[in-house]
Write a protein that holds these residues in place. Sequence first.
Motif, PDB file in Angstrom:
ATOM      1  N   LYS A 239      -7.699   3.176  -2.560  1.00  0.00           N
ATOM      2  CA  LYS A 239      -7.976   1.739  -1.886  1.00  0.00           C
ATOM      3  C   LYS A 239      -7.194   0.878  -2.551  1.00  0.00           C
ATOM      4  N   GLY A 240      -6.345   0.011  -1.701  1.00  0.00           N
ATOM      5  CA  GLY A 240      -5.599  -1.076  -2.350  1.00  0.00           C
ATOM      6  C   GLY A 240      -4.414  -0.462  -2.977  1.00  0.00           C
ATOM      7  N   THR A 241      -4.255  -0.746  -4.340  1.00  0.00           N
ATOM      8  CA  THR A 241      -3.271  -0.334  -5.429  1.00  0.00           C
ATOM      9  C   THR A 241      -3.844   0.724  -6.243  1.00  0.00           C
TER      10      THR A 241
ATOM     11  N   ASP B 141      -8.240   7.308 -12.238  1.00  0.00           N
ATOM     12  CA  ASP B 141      -7.776   6.290 -11.371  1.00  0.00           C
ATOM     13  C   ASP B 141      -6.338   6.092 -12.039  1.00  0.00           C
ATOM     14  N   TYR B 142      -5.353   5.748 -11.047  1.00  0.00           N
ATOM     15  CA  TYR B 142      -4.019   5.185 -11.282  1.00  0.00           C
ATOM     16  C   TYR B 142      -3.518   3.987 -10.691  1.00  0.00           C
TER      17      TYR B 142
ATOM     18  N   ASN C 288       2.480  -0.337   2.496  1.00  0.00           N
ATOM     19  CA  ASN C 288       2.736  -1.522   2.258  1.00  0.00           C
ATOM     20  C   ASN C 288       1.978  -2.393   2.066  1.00  0.00           C
ATOM     21  N   LEU C 289       0.620  -2.132   2.724  1.00  0.00           N
ATOM     22  CA  LEU C 289      -0.386  -3.041   2.596  1.00  0.00           C
ATOM     23  C   LEU C 289      -1.604  -2.244   1.814  1.00  0.00           C
ATOM     24  N   GLY C 290      -1.126  -1.398   0.952  1.00  0.00           N
ATOM     25  CA  GLY C 290      -2.095  -0.481   0.140  1.00  0.00           C
ATOM     26  C   GLY C 290      -2.712   0.469   1.014  1.00  0.00           C
TER      27      GLY C 290
ATOM     28  N   PRO D  76       5.347  -1.031  -5.597  1.00  0.00           N
ATOM     29  CA  PRO D  76       3.976  -1.276  -5.321  1.00  0.00           C
ATOM     30  C   PRO D  76       3.618  -1.831  -3.912  1.00  0.00           C
ATOM     31  N   PRO D  77       2.494  -1.555  -3.740  1.00  0.00           N
ATOM     32  CA  PRO D  77       2.057  -2.258  -2.189  1.00  0.00           C
ATOM     33  C   PRO D  77       2.276  -3.798  -2.263  1.00  0.00           C
TER      34      PRO D  77
END
Length: 386
Positions: A18-20, A29-30, A41-43, A356-357
């Motif tokens: 979810k997201g980044t 979690d990472y 690109n939008l996570g 990154p996103p």
Amino acid sequence: MSLFPTYNRFPLTIVSGKGTTVTDDQGKDYLDFVSGIAVCNLGHRPPEVQEALEEQLNQVWHVSNLYQIPVQEEAANLLCDASELDYAFFCNSGAEANEAAIKLARKHTGREKIITFKQSFHGRTFATMSATGQEKIHEGFGSLLPTFEYFPYNDVQKIEEVHDGHVAAIMVEVIQGEGGVVPGTKEFLKTVEDKCRELGALLIIDEVQTGIGRTGKAFAYQHHGLDPDIVTAAKGLGSGFPVGAMLGKAELKDSFTAGSHGSTFGGNPLASTAVKATLEKIFVSDFLEAVTEKGTVFKDKLEDSLARFNSVKEIRGKGLMLGISISGEAIQIVHSLREKGLLAVVAGPNVLRLLPPLTVEYGEMDQAVALITEAIQQHEDSLQKA
């Protein structure tokens, strides 16, 4: 295991995201600064795209391109408006988009030769592998297509010396992604464009990795005021849904008529829905300005934090496509970062690549800078000896 071993997989199984943030099958979690290699690109699972796809799933999944697909036309309009090109062809990947570009250039010009660049990457189909200027991609497959010629990247003089009436197109990346996150200079890119006009050849810009907002513009060529004839896109185009697109100028229309090219799945209702929902979020001036600002802040903080390390040679790139050039093997930093909870990849043996996103938060970038600094500190001695 029933899969061909075509990938050097990391010992990691991601089960949710979810997201980044992504989570593995052990509950760890990472921060994901890979984004599926500039895809998400939008996570992960952006709500707008997920909602649009869920709605489309309850209507129709696939129809043949022999029928009208209104959402495909809407997605094409968004791409053409943002690129100032006129027509779009949808396919399934960046390699397919580049295949379409190669076919269109040869058919439209009636010529065969295409100039590409050393250390470029354009795909792994036979034509796009032949277009790629990296020997490691060619090895073991026998004779390549003989119509590609590789020139040194960022070498203005070599391009100026081309005087060949058989050139159909020059195909170039604004930033070489797989080749080491190497930006083209404005002078070089403008020289390539001018040479295309002089030769009556087409300018093809491969935006598979750099496009869809990654560098702070809809497409990276827009930073340099270039006027391409053909642009290819994929990766970030569908937020993880497999889709690619080739865009072209109006005068190319009559060279790509019914029967000249096609794709069974290209731009089907699900793919086009993913594209439309993604672009409606990214192709907005405020969003792109935020990407530019984040990219500047991220690069500045990396430069400040890593300046004390002799092993760090350069930090380069644009927007949220950055590469850290180091003196040793970058893969050891990737492994160390994974253990610390940050996912990154390499771009060639000596470049740590960060993607990154585009929705990454400033606090997440700060965490990444701290972890990268810690990892390089731990490996500084071995990196300098390399």
